[in-house]
Design a protein around this motif. Structure first.
Motif, PDB file in Angstrom:
ATOM      1  N   LYS A  98       1.089  -1.226  -0.023  1.00 34.84           N
ATOM      2  CA  LYS A  98       0.091   0.497  -0.025  1.00 34.84           C
ATOM      3  C   LYS A  98       0.532   1.800  -0.433  1.00 34.84           C
ATOM      4  O   LYS A  98       0.701   1.836  -0.915  1.00 34.84           O
ATOM      5  CB  LYS A  98      -0.579  -0.048   1.021  1.00 34.84           C
ATOM      6  N   GLN A 121       1.855   1.464  -3.331  1.00 34.61           N
ATOM      7  CA  GLN A 121       1.777   2.076  -3.999  1.00 34.61           C
ATOM      8  C   GLN A 121       1.118   4.027  -4.026  1.00 34.61           C
ATOM      9  O   GLN A 121       0.629   4.111  -5.466  1.00 34.61           O
ATOM     10  CB  GLN A 121       0.066   1.066  -4.191  1.00 34.61           C
ATOM     11  N   PHE A 122       1.215   4.141  -2.537  1.00 29.08           N
ATOM     12  CA  PHE A 122       1.057   5.416  -2.515  1.00 29.08           C
ATOM     13  C   PHE A 122       1.810   6.483  -2.685  1.00 29.08           C
ATOM     14  O   PHE A 122       1.129   7.171  -3.323  1.00 29.08           O
ATOM     15  CB  PHE A 122       0.954   5.684  -0.674  1.00 29.08           C
ATOM     16  N   LEU A 158       1.652   6.834  -6.926  1.00 30.06           N
ATOM     17  CA  LEU A 158       0.382   7.644  -7.146  1.00 30.06           C
ATOM     18  C   LEU A 158       1.149   8.503  -6.652  1.00 30.06           C
ATOM     19  O   LEU A 158       1.188   9.863  -8.584  1.00 30.06           O
ATOM     20  CB  LEU A 158      -0.452   7.271  -6.300  1.00 30.06           C
ATOM     21  N   VAL A 159       1.883   9.464  -6.088  1.00 27.92           N
ATOM     22  CA  VAL A 159       2.062  10.838  -6.023  1.00 27.92           C
ATOM     23  C   VAL A 159       3.160  11.111  -6.699  1.00 27.92           C
ATOM     24  O   VAL A 159       3.261  12.306  -7.347  1.00 27.92           O
ATOM     25  CB  VAL A 159       2.769  11.046  -4.376  1.00 27.92           C
TER      26      VAL A 159
END
Length: 76
Positions: free
Chosen positions: A21, A24-25, A28-29
């Motif tokens: 997680k 993935q975060f 994405l950022v």
């Protein structure tokens, strides 16, 4: 200590799901940041958007005039 035991301890204490997680975060950022920067650069380099017809320079005008004179001289 064997490397696989380190990864086993990491998974036991921190959990694989939390690491995924977080990755993935972060991805994405980073992707959003790059998209925003590229969007801003594209439109700043494009001149702020909009369409303004380009005015010919003096040397281009003189070439166009001489070309039109040549074309009219050939027709006569």
């Amino acid at each position: 200590m064997h490397p696989s035991s380190l990864s086993a301890n990491w998974k036991r204490f921190h959990g694989v799901d939390n690491v995924l997680k977080l990755e993935q975060f972060v991805a994405l950022v980073v992707a959003a940041g790059l998209a925003i920067v590229s969007y801003m650069l594209f439109f700043s380099w494009a001149g702020g958007g909009g369409y303004e017809p380009r005015q010919p320079r003096r040397d281009e005008l003189s070439r166009l005039e001489s070309f039109s004179e040549l074309a009219s001289a050939r027709k006569s």
